[in-house]
Design an enzyme around this catalytic site. Structure first.
Site, PDB file in Angstrom:
ATOM      1  N   ASP A  38      46.038  45.915  36.535  1.00 37.22           N
ATOM      2  CA  ASP A  38      45.409  45.711  37.836  1.00 37.22           C
ATOM      3  C   ASP A  38      43.962  45.261  37.620  1.00 37.22           C
ATOM      4  O   ASP A  38      43.387  45.479  36.555  1.00 37.22           O
ATOM      5  CB  ASP A  38      45.450  47.032  38.608  1.00 37.22           C
ATOM      6  CG  ASP A  38      44.683  46.980  39.900  1.00 37.22           C
ATOM      7  OD1 ASP A  38      45.006  46.142  40.759  1.00 37.22           O
ATOM      8  OD2 ASP A  38      43.743  47.789  40.049  1.00 37.22           O
ATOM      9  N   ASP A  58      40.825  45.214  40.323  1.00 39.84           N
ATOM     10  CA  ASP A  58      39.721  45.943  40.956  1.00 39.84           C
ATOM     11  C   ASP A  58      39.808  47.439  40.685  1.00 39.84           C
ATOM     12  O   ASP A  58      40.772  48.096  41.072  1.00 39.84           O
ATOM     13  CB  ASP A  58      39.726  45.682  42.468  1.00 39.84           C
ATOM     14  CG  ASP A  58      39.580  44.203  42.786  1.00 39.84           C
ATOM     15  OD1 ASP A  58      38.657  43.585  42.255  1.00 39.84           O
ATOM     16  OD2 ASP A  58      40.412  43.680  43.553  1.00 39.84           O
ATOM     17  N   THR A  73      47.623  41.786  40.845  1.00 41.07           N
ATOM     18  CA  THR A  73      46.638  42.284  41.787  1.00 41.07           C
ATOM     19  C   THR A  73      46.948  41.860  43.217  1.00 41.07           C
ATOM     20  O   THR A  73      47.443  40.759  43.448  1.00 41.07           O
ATOM     21  CB  THR A  73      45.230  41.767  41.374  1.00 41.07           C
ATOM     22  OG1 THR A  73      44.248  42.273  42.260  1.00 41.07           O
ATOM     23  CG2 THR A  73      45.147  40.253  41.347  1.00 41.07           C
ATOM     24  N   LYS A 131      51.825  44.964  46.188  1.00 40.55           N
ATOM     25  CA  LYS A 131      52.050  46.325  45.705  1.00 40.55           C
ATOM     26  C   LYS A 131      51.890  47.302  46.862  1.00 40.55           C
ATOM     27  O   LYS A 131      50.996  47.113  47.677  1.00 40.55           O
ATOM     28  CB  LYS A 131      51.033  46.679  44.605  1.00 40.55           C
ATOM     29  CG  LYS A 131      51.129  45.832  43.368  1.00 40.55           C
ATOM     30  CD  LYS A 131      50.103  46.225  42.315  1.00 40.55           C
ATOM     31  CE  LYS A 131      48.736  45.675  42.593  1.00 40.55           C
ATOM     32  NZ  LYS A 131      47.733  45.979  41.561  1.00 40.55           N
TER      33      LYS A 131
END
Length: 178
Positions: free
Chosen positions: A11, A13, A52, A94
């Site tokens: 991922d 961030d 992401t 996600k």
């Protein structure tokens, strides 16, 4: 039991840098040691993929190409980016597993021999769980909140490992892959 890992999905961030919140690629900086951690995975022969959610792309605040260029500059082999908003009903955002399934198809991966590293339990960990991938939750970004205040949102899923940061996650991966 040793598993020969084939790929690692990471991922962005809060996991490799930033604050956990959206940051345009031009303003984003990696956490200390993150670049070395990515390089170690690649040096070990693992495919390294970014995955992401970036719904601000759908708002015109950045482009998929800007994110892809950033990920390639960090050495990722490929990037899987969901540009959709939370209410768009896509299968890639996600905690849906669409990005992982797309990568598996493109690279002929057995996702049970892959690892997902992320800082959010109710997105990253649930997406990994849905496809049988191993899961590492990092305590950076939203990680502490995922483990504490928001644990109820993903209580049926246990990470395989909880790491202080990406560097520690990579040490665990490489130690379990030898």
């Amino acid at each position: 039991m040793l598993i020969e890992w084939k790929a690692v999905f990471i991922d962005r961030d809060g996991t490799i840098g930033g604050t956990g919140h959206f940051m345009h690629p031009r303003d984003f900086t990696l956490f200390e040691g993150a670049q070395e951690a990515i390089n170690k995975l690649k040096d070990a022969g693992l495919k390294v993929f970014a995955f992401t959610n970036q719904h601000r792309i759908s708002r015109g605040q950045a482009t998929v190409d800007e994110f892809r260029k950033q990920f390639y500059s960090f050495g990722f082999d490929d990037s899987f980016i969901c540009p959709h908003g939370p209410d768009d009903g896509c299968n890639c955002r996600k905690p849906s597993s669409g990005m992982l399934l797309a990568a598996a198809k493109r690279y002929k991966l057995d996702l049970t021999r892959c690892i997902v590293i992320g800082d959010v339990g109710d997105t990253d960990m649930l997406a990994a769980h849905a496809v049988g991938a191993s899961k590492i939750l990092v305590r950076t970004g939203w990680g502490e909140g995922s483990l504490n205040a928001y644990r109820h949102k993903w209580k049926e899923t246990e990470p395989n490992y909880i790491a202080r940061d990406l560097k520690e996650a990579v040490i665990w991966i490489l130690g379990s892959n030898s």
